[in-house]
Enzyme design. Sequence first.
Site, PDB file in Angstrom:
ATOM      1  CG  ASP A  59       6.047   3.213  -4.883  1.00  0.00           C
ATOM      2  OD1 ASP A  59       4.821   3.298  -5.057  1.00  0.00           O
ATOM      3  OD2 ASP A  59       6.563   2.562  -3.955  1.00  0.00           O
ATOM      4  NE  ARG A  69      -0.176   3.771  -5.283  1.00  0.00           N
ATOM      5  CZ  ARG A  69       0.913   3.006  -5.321  1.00  0.00           C
ATOM      6  NH1 ARG A  69       2.110   3.569  -5.404  1.00  0.00           N
ATOM      7  NH2 ARG A  69       0.817   1.688  -5.307  1.00  0.00           N
TER       8      ARG A  69
END
Length: 302
Positions: free
Chosen positions: A132, A182
């Site tokens: 992340d 992502r």
Amino acid sequence: MLSPLLLAAARSRRMRGLVTSIPLTRGVVDRFVAGDDLAGALHAVGELDAAGLRVTLDHLGEDTRDRAQATATRDAYLELFTAFADHGYAGGADASVKLSALGQALPGDLALDHAREICAAAGRVGMTVTLDMEDHTTVDSTLEILGKLRVDFPWVGVAIQSMLRRTEGDLKDLVGEGSRVRLVKGAYAEPASVAFQSKRDVDRAYVRALRTLMNGDGYPMVGSHDPRIIEIALSLAAGRSPSSYEFQMLYGIRTAEQRRLAEGHRMRVYVPYGADWYGYFMRRLAERPANLVFFLRSFTSR
């Protein structure tokens, strides 16, 4: 106007104590968080798996300044991989990891060492790992650790935020063959010096970044609930193999659309779990007014 206040509150210890002490909050949190423990996460994953949806699991926690807590987070992921293998969920599944929860702010290579152990354990059961991305102060460190991890685990992915002005430059090094990226808009309160401030500018930056990814040789992961962005992604993906990209959405948001996309595309749901849900929950409220309205209505409908 409320979003900056909510994002600031996400980092406030005083607000954390207030919000987490309200009993009714728990019922709303359950919409966005799959449970306080691994059992709750496994239950949610079972339902998603039955619906043909892929998953990425996030053991909630961030900004860890304690070595013991960082080690506990590592251990939680190791437990997750074992449980996924035992339940038959591991194949094709992913784990989302915040390096700040693994000790990124602590001296030395603690976060890197923990991330290496997590990646090795994930690989043994057939899972992948995606890093992340957090606020702009962590980007350089995160990309540095990503590069080191990819030496042994080339399948490690990373989240990139279109709101950051540096993103177009960062993507030049992330579009190689097999590179899993992502793409998200971003959910942190960032200064204008490093980030676009208007929704219009963030959306335009997202489309530019998405075009770069779709034209590259990597594996784009389209992290968005925005119907317009999804349609643009489908258009840009024309000619690509359906197995060369995927869509990602958050647990509890646009569930019907998740299932619709899963009928013809790879669709992965970001499933957070764990007791440290406050920061994640506040960012979900800040992202969409509808989420905040849902939260406030819960206090008047009981």
